[in-house]
Write an enzyme that holds these catalytic residues in place. Structure first.
Site, PDB file in Angstrom:
ATOM      1  N   TYR A  33     -33.388  40.667 -27.349  1.00 17.93           N
ATOM      2  CA  TYR A  33     -32.148  40.032 -28.062  1.00 17.93           C
ATOM      3  C   TYR A  33     -32.174  40.600 -29.404  1.00 17.93           C
ATOM      4  O   TYR A  33     -32.783  41.655 -29.822  1.00 17.93           O
ATOM      5  CB  TYR A  33     -32.836  38.612 -28.277  1.00 17.93           C
ATOM      6  CG  TYR A  33     -33.692  38.277 -29.307  1.00 17.93           C
ATOM      7  CD1 TYR A  33     -33.710  38.191 -30.445  1.00 17.93           C
ATOM      8  CD2 TYR A  33     -35.222  38.598 -28.976  1.00 17.93           C
ATOM      9  CE1 TYR A  33     -34.578  37.861 -31.487  1.00 17.93           C
ATOM     10  CE2 TYR A  33     -36.175  38.490 -29.911  1.00 17.93           C
ATOM     11  CZ  TYR A  33     -35.873  38.130 -31.289  1.00 17.93           C
ATOM     12  OH  TYR A  33     -36.924  37.935 -32.475  1.00 17.93           O
ATOM     13  N   LYS A 147     -37.724  44.573 -28.979  1.00 17.82           N
ATOM     14  CA  LYS A 147     -37.478  43.083 -29.465  1.00 17.82           C
ATOM     15  C   LYS A 147     -37.151  42.349 -28.194  1.00 17.82           C
ATOM     16  O   LYS A 147     -36.032  42.108 -27.971  1.00 17.82           O
ATOM     17  CB  LYS A 147     -36.155  43.326 -30.190  1.00 17.82           C
ATOM     18  CG  LYS A 147     -36.078  41.977 -31.367  1.00 17.82           C
ATOM     19  CD  LYS A 147     -34.708  42.153 -32.271  1.00 17.82           C
ATOM     20  CE  LYS A 147     -34.366  41.103 -33.192  1.00 17.82           C
ATOM     21  NZ  LYS A 147     -35.406  40.684 -34.034  1.00 17.82           N
ATOM     22  N   GLU A 180     -46.877  42.778 -39.748  1.00 25.01           N
ATOM     23  CA  GLU A 180     -45.691  42.300 -40.249  1.00 25.01           C
ATOM     24  C   GLU A 180     -45.808  40.677 -40.174  1.00 25.01           C
ATOM     25  O   GLU A 180     -46.741  40.148 -39.732  1.00 25.01           O
ATOM     26  CB  GLU A 180     -44.443  42.899 -39.244  1.00 25.01           C
ATOM     27  CG  GLU A 180     -44.818  42.449 -37.772  1.00 25.01           C
ATOM     28  CD  GLU A 180     -43.774  43.260 -36.917  1.00 25.01           C
ATOM     29  OE1 GLU A 180     -42.548  43.257 -37.439  1.00 25.01           O
ATOM     30  OE2 GLU A 180     -43.907  43.109 -35.697  1.00 25.01           O
ATOM     31  N   LEU A 205     -41.827  45.911 -35.657  1.00 24.89           N
ATOM     32  CA  LEU A 205     -40.407  46.093 -34.973  1.00 24.89           C
ATOM     33  C   LEU A 205     -39.904  46.859 -36.278  1.00 24.89           C
ATOM     34  O   LEU A 205     -40.081  46.462 -37.351  1.00 24.89           O
ATOM     35  CB  LEU A 205     -39.711  44.599 -35.008  1.00 24.89           C
ATOM     36  CG  LEU A 205     -38.316  44.808 -34.704  1.00 24.89           C
ATOM     37  CD1 LEU A 205     -38.104  45.296 -33.203  1.00 24.89           C
ATOM     38  CD2 LEU A 205     -37.646  43.325 -34.931  1.00 24.89           C
TER      39      LEU A 205
END
Length: 287
Positions: A33, A147, A180, A205
């Site tokens: 996505y 992702k 993250e 990411l």
């Protein structure tokens, strides 16, 4: 006003939008996505977002459901139909519909494409009072650079943060290093005024907002260092903040209940948010 979604070639009423029960995204999380911010009717950082979508598809060996120019047309048509001026546009591509089996379908199937939009209040340059984050062990798979729609560890981390009264969760690896956030990239400002964020690798990411902010920080002559930082280092930092397409640049003033710096929004995070909001308003591209 009617709200529309795009589902596999059709613009449909959002309430009637649906996918097949054997869509591999629904059954196996076999999909990817992208989320792109919209400001004043313009897509923010459109090209890098579509480039990242292309990379995610390639890594999972999923074909493009439509060409890039056609995707651009669909995005704008859906924005037009939904009268989207400020908000988000969500794109999801799965491997498609096939009899349930862990292996790829033996015969080619058409990838499925779903796109939706959300109206949101326009983000302002003023960061407010900042937010708190809660840390949690990083239990995700080893390819966080893709992702994918497989977000259950992120969901659990975000929920734990919300239940503790925090805005975001920071994930910490087995060596005590922050990777993250559940849906953001993590940054700190050290006592030596170094702007630190983890380097892009398989562990995080490669955030598009992160990429843009690196360029803006360079223009401001800030000293940027890409390296891992520990949770202990973060708690002793002068400032901390998070970045994403949805949070822009949001200062972090508390980690696990411990104030960051003096517990107030710092000048570096404030200035970077101002510059990022100015960039979004300008519609310019950052290379």
């Amino acid at each position: 006003m009617a709200r529309y979604a795009y589902v596999n070639g059709r613009y449909v009423d959002h309430r009637e939008a649906h996918v097949h029960i054997e869509d591999r995204g629904y059954q196996l999380s076999d999909g990817v996505y992208e989320v792109v911010g919209v400001r004043d009717g313009r897509l923010i950082d459109e090209t890098p977002h579509i480039d990242r979508l292309d990379r995610s598809l390639s890594e999972l060996r999923i074909a493009w459901p439509v060409s890039r120019p056609v995707l651009g047309f669909i995005l704008r048509e859906l924005m037009r139909r939904n009268r989207l001026r400020d908000g988000l546009i969500y794109m999801q591509v799965t491997r498609g519909v096939a009899r349930r089996d862990h292996a790829f379908p033996s015969k080619p199937v058409k990838p499925a494409l779903v796109i939706t939009t959300q109206h949101r209040k326009r983000a302002e340059a003023d960061p407010g009072q900042g937010v708190a984050v809660k840390t949690t062990p990083d239990i995700r798979w080893a390819r966080c650079d893709i992702k994918t729609v497989a977000l259950l560890p992120n969901v659990l981390a975000k929920q734990a943060a919300r239940e503790s009264g925090a805005f975001e969760a920071w994930m910490v690896d087995g060596e005590g290093r922050v990777t993250e956030g559940a849906s953001t990239n993590a940054w700190i400002v050290t006592k030596d005024d170094e702007l630190v964020t983890r380097q892009t690798d398989h562990g995080i990411l490669a955030g598009i907002t992160r990429h843009t902010l690196k360029s803006l920080a360079g223009a401001l002559q800030l000293k940027l260092v890409e390296r891992p930082f520990t949770l202990a280092e973060a708690k002793k930092a002068k400032e901390a903040f998070i970045t994403s397409a949805t949070s822009f640049v949001t200062p972090v003033v508390k980690i696990d209940g411990v104030p960051v710096g003096d517990g107030r929004v710092g000048p570096t995070a404030r200035r970077l948010r101002e510059e990022y909001v100015r960039f979004c308003a300008s519609g310019e591209a950052v290379t």
